[in-house]
Design a protein around this motif. Structure first.
Motif, short mmCIF file in Angstrom:
data_model
loop_
_atom_site.label_atom_id
_atom_site.label_comp_id
_atom_site.label_asym_id
_atom_site.label_seq_id
_atom_site.Cartn_x
_atom_site.Cartn_y
_atom_site.Cartn_z
N THR A 98 62.49 40.18 55.70
CA THR A 98 61.17 39.65 56.80
C THR A 98 62.32 40.08 58.03
N GLY A 99 63.37 39.97 57.93
CA GLY A 99 64.11 40.02 59.13
C GLY A 99 64.47 38.62 59.72
N LEU A 100 64.06 37.59 58.95
CA LEU A 100 64.12 36.15 59.32
C LEU A 100 64.87 35.33 58.26
N THR B 239 66.37 30.46 61.86
CA THR B 239 66.94 31.68 62.46
C THR B 239 67.35 31.72 63.97
N LYS C 254 66.20 41.18 67.55
CA LYS C 254 65.77 42.47 66.79
C LYS C 254 64.27 42.38 66.37
N TYR C 255 63.93 41.37 66.22
CA TYR C 255 62.48 40.91 65.69
C TYR C 255 61.26 41.04 66.50
N ASP C 256 60.36 42.05 66.05
CA ASP C 256 59.01 42.03 66.85
C ASP C 256 58.13 40.92 66.74
#
Ligand code: 6GU
Length: 239
Positions: A168-170, A211, A221-223
């Protein structure tokens, strides 16, 4: 998918192949894991695979001809050949997902001081699992193989992998199971009595918080969705 590992220490891969999820994936023919001894490709009667470095210096260097023969004996036109080395491209979940779509991966493990640099003419990519030095590529090869195998369809019960940390990026939200109270430490009330919407909200909040505290680089980096941005404001006030 087939993964072939070229190594000087084949027995290191026995526990990897014969326990838990990897064992079951092999039994269920989701993946074939072949381990091949590089020493079998020495032409020397003493089965030497290495020699002293040109120019002098300590340690031994693995010969390019031995590695070339070993790689040629196992690869096909579809193979992706990876060389495990601390000098390689940094491995991450995105690369694991990319590799998990391949049919045939060959992983070459080095040991000792290194390889003859000319081996780079016979591999597709150099991979490192992080900024530290191991005695050999075997553990790193297992890291790559493990992370790729668990992404194969049917390898684990949870097929989604959507909640995996880094996918998920997290980072993942915290998990709890019985007992609800242990040594004075309790399970968050919302998980016991909450409804699905509240639980989802709690998990997203905790995931963001963990996170933000541990890996602010991932938040950068996360949207973030508007909901997440609101939560993050609250987190910043809370901590
Ligand atoms: Cl792939 N090999 C070795 N020897 N050390 C490492 C590594 C690989 N990745 C990180 N450190």
């Amino acid at each position: 998918m087939k993964i072939t590992i070229l190594t000087l220490f084949p027995s290191m891969f026995e526990p990897f192949r014969t326990e838990s999820i990897i064992k079951r994936a092999i039994q269920n023919q989701i993946v074939e894991v072949d381990v091949v001894d590089i020493r079998d490709f020495s032409l020397d009667k003493h089965r030497h695979v290495d020699d002293t470095p040109y120019g002098g210096g300590a340690g031994m260097v693995i010969r390019v001809d031995v590695l070339d023969r070993a790689i040629k004996s196992v690869r096909n036109e579809n193979s992706k050949v990876l060389l495990m080395t601390p000098q390689g491209r940094r491995y991450d979940q995105k690369l694991a997902e990319e590799f998990s779509k391949l049919d045939d991966i060959v992983i070459v493990c080095g040991h000792y001081e290194g390889f003859d640099e000319r081996v780079l003419n016979y591999v597709d990519e150099e991979i490192s699992i992080g900024d530290y030095v191991l005695t050999g590529g075997e553990l790193a090869a297992m890291v790559v193989a493990d992370s790729v195998i668990r992404l194969q369809k049917g390898a684990t019960k949870d097929e989604s992998h959507e909640d995996d940390s880094f996918s998920t990026g997290l980072l993942e939200y915290p998990q709890f199971t019985r007992p609800p109270l242990y040594d004075g430490f309790s399970v968050p009330e919302v998980l016991i009595n909450g409804n699905h919407a509240k639980i989802r909200e709690y998990r997203l909040y905790e995931s963001l918080k963990k996170t933000y505290i541990r890996r602010p680089d991932l938040i950068e980096k996360y949207d973030l969705t508007p909901e997440m941005n609101k939560m993050l404001e609250k987190i910043k006030k809370e901590i």
